[in-house]
Each structure stands twice: as structure tokens, then as C-alpha cells.
Design a protein around this motif. Sequence first.
Motif, mmCIF file in Angstrom:
data_model
loop_
_atom_site.group_PDB
_atom_site.id
_atom_site.type_symbol
_atom_site.label_atom_id
_atom_site.label_comp_id
_atom_site.label_asym_id
_atom_site.label_seq_id
_atom_site.Cartn_x
_atom_site.Cartn_y
_atom_site.Cartn_z
ATOM 1 N N GLN A 1 0.832 -1.210 0.000
ATOM 2 C CA GLN A 1 0.000 0.000 0.000
ATOM 3 C C GLN A 1 0.866 1.260 0.000
ATOM 4 O OE1 GLN A 1 -2.415 -0.606 3.474
ATOM 5 N NE2 GLN A 1 -3.813 -2.029 2.457
ATOM 6 N N ILE B 1 2.742 1.627 -3.500
ATOM 7 C CA ILE B 1 1.813 2.090 -4.537
ATOM 8 C C ILE B 1 1.392 3.531 -4.272
ATOM 9 C CG2 ILE B 1 -0.544 1.800 -5.405
ATOM 10 C CD1 ILE B 1 -0.128 -1.199 -5.210
ATOM 11 N N ILE C 1 2.246 6.547 -6.964
ATOM 12 C CA ILE C 1 1.204 7.361 -7.585
ATOM 13 C C ILE C 1 1.378 8.827 -7.222
ATOM 14 C CG2 ILE C 1 -1.282 7.826 -7.607
ATOM 15 C CD1 ILE C 1 -1.739 4.825 -7.334
ATOM 16 N N SER D 1 -7.279 7.702 -6.915
ATOM 17 C CA SER D 1 -6.321 6.847 -7.625
ATOM 18 C C SER D 1 -5.511 5.979 -6.655
ATOM 19 C CB SER D 1 -5.384 7.701 -8.486
ATOM 20 O OG SER D 1 -4.716 8.674 -7.706
ATOM 21 N N LEU E 1 -7.924 3.221 -5.075
ATOM 22 C CA LEU E 1 -8.302 2.141 -5.989
ATOM 23 C C LEU E 1 -7.153 1.164 -6.211
ATOM 24 C CD1 LEU E 1 -10.422 4.018 -8.691
ATOM 25 C CD2 LEU E 1 -11.232 2.373 -6.998
ATOM 26 N N PHE E 2 -5.986 1.675 -6.534
ATOM 27 C CA PHE E 2 -4.856 0.797 -6.837
ATOM 28 C C PHE E 2 -4.338 0.087 -5.575
ATOM 29 C CE2 PHE E 2 -4.721 3.391 -10.698
ATOM 30 C CZ PHE E 2 -4.515 2.411 -11.661
ATOM 31 N N LEU F 1 -6.903 -2.703 -4.660
ATOM 32 C CA LEU F 1 -6.800 -3.813 -5.597
ATOM 33 C C LEU F 1 -5.539 -4.632 -5.348
ATOM 34 C CD1 LEU F 1 -7.783 -5.366 -8.081
ATOM 35 C CD2 LEU F 1 -6.596 -3.681 -9.518
ATOM 36 N N ALA F 2 -4.417 -3.956 -5.143
ATOM 37 C CA ALA F 2 -3.155 -4.651 -4.879
ATOM 38 C C ALA F 2 -3.224 -5.427 -3.561
ATOM 39 C CB ALA F 2 -2.004 -3.647 -4.836
#
Length: 460
Positions: A112, A115, A119, A339, A342-343, A346-347
Motif C-alpha cells: 500500500q 503504490i 502514484i 487513484s 483504488l490501486f 486492488l493490490a
Amino acid sequence: MESWTLQFTAAQFFLDFAWLGALLIAGTLLRKKIPFLQKYLIPANLLAGTVGLFIGMNGLGWIDLTSERLGVYVYHLLALLFIALGLRAPKKRLGLSSVKFGLIFISSYLIQAIIGLAIAFILIYTIMPDLFAGIGLLAPLSFGMNPGIAFSIGQNWEQFGFQSGGIVGLTFAAFGFLAAYTMGIWLVRAGIRNGEAKYVNSDEGLSEDVRSGLVKNPVGNSEEKITTSPESIESFTFHIGLIGFTYVVTYGVLKVMEAGLVWIGSEQEVTTLWSFHFIAAAIIAISMRKGFDSIQASKYIDDVTMTRCSNLFMDFMIVASVAAISFAVVAQYWVPLLSISLFAILATWLLIQMMTKSAFNQFRLERFAAIFGNMTGTLQSGLVLLRILDPTMKSPVSFNLVYGSGLALIFGFPLLILINAPVHYFSDINEGFLAVLFTLILYLGLISFFWQYLRKPKKQ
């Protein structure tokens, strides 16, 4: 330090908690009456916070609940929560499965964070050059840890240019709760339909008590111990008093440490010290418990009562954290908020799925659901999802979840120290967070190396 210096009247304080209590009742009634909320098992505290958000000062303005005061409550309730947990009896044996849980948790934190920072830097170098890079680290703090922690760290960063950092942390937490109670419930129901659940044959097997949130035929709690004579002091009052006493000790220790930092010329570390008050509270609570054990006074501390106290603080903290969200802040940061969330979510889903599949042969669905709920919401979220699959808690998953979380906090403690390095030890904050990003990648590689020796059990 704003959480210790913000001034408001006693009337505001008591009215605020009266409103938070009323919101919890409203959330309980909504859960009782609305089938949609029962279907997704949305907890009353989250519903209460959502109602508070829309009718408070950040919404319609019908009740006087401001983000500033609610943020103060989140900050202090976080420490009280850790104290209540720390005063309980220590675990005698972790077990290999709990160690695996801890490693899955810390791996999720790292994914987390990586990512989130990646981003953040993409946005900084493209469309948002003034974005505070540390926003990427609020994802693991709010998803994997606690909304109170995210608020505390985010608020600390406000003095370094992160506008409304505390509220941003609470907003991330709201996205995490949404994921826990939508994706998590979908996961649980799909697993039940596919026959992956060990103790539940169909999703119609959920009791009316679980769906409505209210027990139709209440029974007495045979596990709780009354440790004081009621004509002297109520046992629950005694436990609350013990928590308050521990917080006073925590405050005194932090004041001494603050004086020490000033004496050695490290005044810039003072705000960081106070933002980690919950860690000091937990350490002092654990130390006090050991002291009580050594003089055989811990017999007056009931673990069930302390758990009830921690749940009390958790409920009020979640209500306050959601109600404190500002729509203006969401509008300002909606691109990174959406953004990164969400990523990261999902990860997290993919990582937990991969690691639970490789590490466990039994209770995979139960473990996957519990870990996902914990790593997007709170420990309570994980237990809510687990209770659907394991209503009587027969499996070892609840045990693994609780003690794996504690182990993950130990593994993750260096990260809590690391994330503040860019604002104190780098002239260019962005360079500091880039260094943190590469350090996190190395740490994840180290965890992956150790993971190879723990996965593929014969039967767990």
C-alpha cells in the motif's frame, strides 16, 4: 500539538459526545430497519459517522460537530484504545499461523505504501507539482492500521506544507471502510455459494441477530468477571479509571521526553513525539500490566471488560473519524485520494489472495476475508467478515487475526519512524520520500525472502 492545545468549552465537549452517542443510536436503528444495510452488514458506528458527516458542520450544519474538535477526539480515543488493549493479559504463545498473519499484514502495509508513494510522485511530476508526497503513505496508515493513526501523522505533516493532512487521512480511512464492507461482503458471499466456507452452507444461514445488529433474546455474559465490590466502586468504572490513570502517566512521560528533546536542541522532533503518543500509551500500558502481574494485582483486571472498553473507544473513534471528513478537502484532493485508494485496495486484494493461498491449506476463505477486512478497515472490520463465516469463532482465525495484528505493529514500528524522516532530515522533502520509497521496496524484498521459509505448510 493542536490536539492538546485546541480550546473549547466543557459544554461543547459533553454535547459533542452526546451527539456522537445519539448518532450511534441512529446508526443502530438504521441497521435494524434497512435490508440493504443488513445485507452488507454495515456496522452501526460507520452508519453513525456517515449520518454525522451529512448533518454536521461539514454537511447540512444541523448539529455543531466540527472537524477540528472531532479530530481531537479521534487523536485521544486512539491512545485510550491502545491502553485498553495493552492492559489485557499478554499472549503466552503466538503460533506459526499468527506469525504468518503478521507477515501478511506487514507485506500489505508495504504494498500500500509503495503504490501510494509511486502514484503520488507520478502526480507530482505530471499534473500536481505542489502535491505533498507523503499523501501516499496515508493509505497504509488508514487502511492497514487505524484512522486515528492516519489523522495523527497527517496532522503532524500539516506544519510541513500538507494542507488538511489530518482530514485527508480520515478520508482515506472512509474509502477503506467502503472497500471492507462492499468487496469484503461480496467475497464472503461468493465463497459461501462456492462451498468454500467450513461452517456456513449458504448465506441464508446468517441469523436474524447478525443481520439486524440487535440480539432478539439477550443473555447474560458469563465470561466477564466483576473484580470490585459494587458498594465501593463499580467494576467497569474501576477499569475506566485504570485506563485514565495510565493515560495520565503517558502524558507525564511524554512531557519529560519533550523536555529532554528541547534540552538536547531537537525541538523539531517535539511534534513528532506527540503524534506517536499512542505508541507510548501502548508501551506504558503493557509495562504497567507486567508490573501488576509481578505483584499479583492483575487479578483485579478483567480482560473481557478491557476488551469492552477498547470496543467503546473504537466505536466512538470511528463515528468521529467519518463525521470529521470535509467535502471541501475531498474536492481538493479527489484525484490522489481516488487513484491511490483504488490501486492500493486492488493490490491488497491480490497480495492477500496470493499469500493466503500459498501459506494455508485450511480456512483459506476465512483467513482471506478476515485479513482483507483488517487491511482495508480495522480489526473490527476483519472480525465482522469472519463472524459471517465462523459465527461461533470455532476456527483459529480470530486468534491469528488479533495476535498477528500485534506482531505486525512490531514489524511495522520502524516504518512509523521512517515515514517522518523526510520532513526532518532532508532539505528537499520529495527527495526524502523517494528515499523512503526505495527503502520500502528493500524491506518488502526482505520480507519476501523470509516468507519463502514459512509458506506451504502441511496442515494449518
